[in-house]
Design a protein around this motif. Structure first.
Motif, mmCIF file in Angstrom:
data_model
loop_
_atom_site.group_PDB
_atom_site.id
_atom_site.type_symbol
_atom_site.label_atom_id
_atom_site.label_comp_id
_atom_site.label_asym_id
_atom_site.label_seq_id
_atom_site.Cartn_x
_atom_site.Cartn_y
_atom_site.Cartn_z
ATOM 1 N N GLY A 77 18.561 71.275 28.848
ATOM 2 C CA GLY A 77 19.017 69.980 29.350
ATOM 3 C C GLY A 77 18.911 68.913 28.268
ATOM 4 N N HIS A 78 17.842 69.002 27.479
ATOM 5 C CA HIS A 78 17.625 68.013 26.416
ATOM 6 C C HIS A 78 17.077 68.691 25.162
ATOM 7 C CE1 HIS A 78 16.748 65.798 30.238
ATOM 8 N NE2 HIS A 78 17.562 64.921 29.695
ATOM 9 N N VAL A 79 17.445 68.130 24.013
ATOM 10 C CA VAL A 79 16.708 68.430 22.778
ATOM 11 C C VAL A 79 16.139 67.098 22.284
ATOM 12 C CG1 VAL A 79 16.767 69.319 20.421
ATOM 13 C CG2 VAL A 79 18.226 70.358 22.179
ATOM 14 N N PHE A 80 14.831 66.939 22.453
ATOM 15 C CA PHE A 80 14.134 65.750 21.967
ATOM 16 C C PHE A 80 13.645 66.030 20.551
ATOM 17 C CE2 PHE A 80 13.424 66.004 26.585
ATOM 18 C CZ PHE A 80 13.954 64.797 26.985
ATOM 19 N N ALA A 81 13.505 64.995 19.744
ATOM 20 C CA ALA A 81 13.049 65.227 18.371
ATOM 21 C C ALA A 81 12.157 64.096 17.893
ATOM 22 C CB ALA A 81 14.243 65.387 17.434
ATOM 23 N N ALA A 82 11.107 64.498 17.179
ATOM 24 C CA ALA A 82 10.157 63.533 16.620
ATOM 25 C C ALA A 82 10.605 63.146 15.216
ATOM 26 C CB ALA A 82 8.770 64.157 16.565
ATOM 27 N N PRO A 83 10.741 61.858 14.923
ATOM 28 C CA PRO A 83 11.034 61.441 13.554
ATOM 29 C C PRO A 83 9.721 61.241 12.794
ATOM 30 C CG PRO A 83 11.130 59.531 14.996
ATOM 31 C CD PRO A 83 10.656 60.704 15.850
ATOM 32 N N ALA A 84 9.754 61.495 11.497
ATOM 33 C CA ALA A 84 8.636 61.099 10.618
ATOM 34 C C ALA A 84 7.277 61.492 11.173
ATOM 35 C CB ALA A 84 8.704 59.590 10.388
ATOM 36 N N ASN A 85 7.092 62.785 11.451
ATOM 37 C CA ASN A 85 5.847 63.216 12.099
ATOM 38 C C ASN A 85 4.871 63.921 11.151
ATOM 39 O OD1 ASN A 85 4.150 63.303 14.290
ATOM 40 N ND2 ASN A 85 5.048 65.166 15.149
ATOM 41 N N TYR A 86 5.172 63.909 9.849
ATOM 42 C CA TYR A 86 4.214 64.421 8.850
ATOM 43 C C TYR A 86 4.079 63.335 7.782
ATOM 44 C CZ TYR A 86 4.631 69.314 10.565
ATOM 45 O OH TYR A 86 4.613 70.464 11.303
ATOM 46 N N GLN A 87 2.850 62.949 7.468
ATOM 47 C CA GLN A 87 2.607 61.812 6.576
ATOM 48 C C GLN A 87 3.337 61.958 5.242
ATOM 49 O OE1 GLN A 87 0.910 59.233 7.983
ATOM 50 N NE2 GLN A 87 1.741 58.117 6.227
ATOM 51 N N LYS A 88 3.290 63.169 4.645
ATOM 52 C CA LYS A 88 3.853 63.320 3.290
ATOM 53 C C LYS A 88 5.382 63.253 3.276
ATOM 54 C CE LYS A 88 0.073 66.223 1.622
ATOM 55 N NZ LYS A 88 -0.195 67.661 1.548
ATOM 56 N N ILE A 90 7.028 60.998 4.991
ATOM 57 C CA ILE A 90 7.365 59.577 5.080
ATOM 58 C C ILE A 90 7.430 59.006 3.665
ATOM 59 C CG2 ILE A 90 6.609 57.317 5.944
ATOM 60 C CD1 ILE A 90 5.243 58.892 8.267
ATOM 61 N N GLY A 91 8.571 58.464 3.332
ATOM 62 C CA GLY A 91 8.717 57.894 1.992
ATOM 63 C C GLY A 91 9.507 58.761 1.038
ATOM 64 N N GLU A 92 9.569 60.083 1.294
ATOM 65 C CA GLU A 92 10.223 60.951 0.308
ATOM 66 C C GLU A 92 11.740 60.751 0.275
ATOM 67 O OE1 GLU A 92 10.197 65.200 0.592
ATOM 68 O OE2 GLU A 92 10.588 65.221 2.742
ATOM 69 N N LEU A 93 12.315 60.140 1.335
ATOM 70 C CA LEU A 93 13.765 59.948 1.355
ATOM 71 C C LEU A 93 14.196 58.638 0.698
ATOM 72 C CD1 LEU A 93 14.578 61.305 4.917
ATOM 73 C CD2 LEU A 93 15.254 62.334 2.741
ATOM 74 N N GLY A 94 13.231 57.813 0.325
ATOM 75 C CA GLY A 94 13.557 56.556 -0.353
ATOM 76 C C GLY A 94 14.542 55.736 0.465
ATOM 77 N N ALA A 97 15.991 56.845 3.963
ATOM 78 C CA ALA A 97 15.165 56.920 5.172
ATOM 79 C C ALA A 97 15.646 55.899 6.191
ATOM 80 C CB ALA A 97 13.707 56.669 4.820
ATOM 81 N N VAL A 98 15.616 56.269 7.460
ATOM 82 C CA VAL A 98 15.930 55.291 8.504
ATOM 83 C C VAL A 98 14.690 54.922 9.313
ATOM 84 C CG1 VAL A 98 18.367 55.846 8.712
ATOM 85 C CG2 VAL A 98 16.723 57.112 10.087
ATOM 86 N N THR A 99 13.601 55.690 9.143
ATOM 87 C CA THR A 99 12.360 55.382 9.849
ATOM 88 C C THR A 99 11.608 54.297 9.101
ATOM 89 O OG1 THR A 99 12.193 57.648 10.628
ATOM 90 C CG2 THR A 99 10.181 56.352 10.668
#
Ligand code: MN
Length: 285
Positions: A77-88, A90-94, A97-99
């Protein structure tokens, strides 16, 4: 138990190196429709799981190596997804990144991926024709909900899990200043959500934090982490999502990617392996 979809629409139980065809235990109306059939089994697992255990020794078996595996859940029925859920991560996309790095993963909440984007090993990944765009792999633990519910407390959340699988969250990256489409669109192209190779039921994985999560492209290790590093753990993700909307049997939660995301192109071979689950190999076209 390891549950799979093989030969396009057959329901299988994997033991050692063979697959037992348990499709006969699904009501006739659902046979031939793998999504409906698996949703039925998950929704009625208290009885269907028992029936499978009782009947399995008398049912036909084929070698695992001889079958083509599709996504074990293909019509959630749904596919839910967590953004930015591992500390390392976060930031690697420069600038891609949209988060917002100033917000905690819990404050970010979740986003949705279209269930129609699910694919499996047999079908692989087909990249869309979008000149100049970058398509990245994200290696994630998939949580498949068994018992649904609203406002599920963290302390009871893991009892709502049916099982776990590997999930690659394929993503078309934004190009700052030129292409900044919505996240759900960039992750919902057909075949952008490979799941597999099978579901391992939750009784075999009582603790989902502490599993190694690795992904290779053309044999080169690109992502390597442990689910213990998740910022918002599986039980808290279930609490978070169910505080917004009622979870249903068969719903999928993609639990977020660690660092090491990077591009894939046609001709690549992507492999994801999560400890206690298994390895899924995907061809990119
Ligand atoms: Mn992701």
């Amino acid at each position: 138990m390891r549950l799979c979809i093989f030969a396009k629409s057959r329901i299988g139980v994997i033991s050692d190196l063979s697959v037992t065809d348990v499709s006969a235990l699904v009501p006739e109306a659902y046979r031939g429709d793998p999504g409906m059939a698996m949703n039925f089994l998950i929704r009625n697992w208290a009885s269907s799981g028992l029936e499978i255990s009782r009947a399995i020794s008398a049912l036909p078996k084929v070698p695992l190596a001889s079958v083509q595996l599709s996504a074990p859940v293909c019509a959630p029925g749904h596919v839910f997804a967590a953004p930015a859920n591992y500390q390392k991560h976060i930031g690697e996309l420069g600038p891609r990144a949209v988060t917002k790095t100033t917000r905690t993963a819990r404050e970010q909440g979740f986003f949705l991926i279209a269930p129609g984007s699910i694919t499996g090993m047999a079908e692989g990944i087909t990249l869309p024709d979008r000149a100049g765009r970058r398509f990245d792999h994200e290696s994630e633990l998939a949580v498949i909900i068994g018992k649904g519910g609203k406002n599920i407390p963290r302390s009871k959340a893991l009892s709502h899990v049916f099982g776990y699988s590997c999930l690659v969250d394929l993503t078309m990256r934004i190009e700052p200043g030129t292409h900044e489409e919505e996240r759900s669109m960039r992750k919902s192209f057909a075949t952008f959500t490979p799941i597999g190779p099978w579901i391992v039921t939750a009784d075999e994985i009582p603790q989902p934090q502490g599993l190694s999560n690795r992904l290779w492209v053309n044999g080169q290790l690109k992502q390597q982490a442990n689910t213990a590093e998740m910022i918002v753990a599986v039980d808290e993700l279930i609490e978070l999502v169910s505080s917004v909307i009622e979870l249903s049997p068969g719903d999928v939660i993609a639990s977020g990617t660690p660092e090491g995301v990077g591009p894939v192109v046609g001709g690549d071979c992507v492999e994801i392996e999560i400890e206690k689950i298994g390895r899924m190999t995907l061809q990119v076209r």
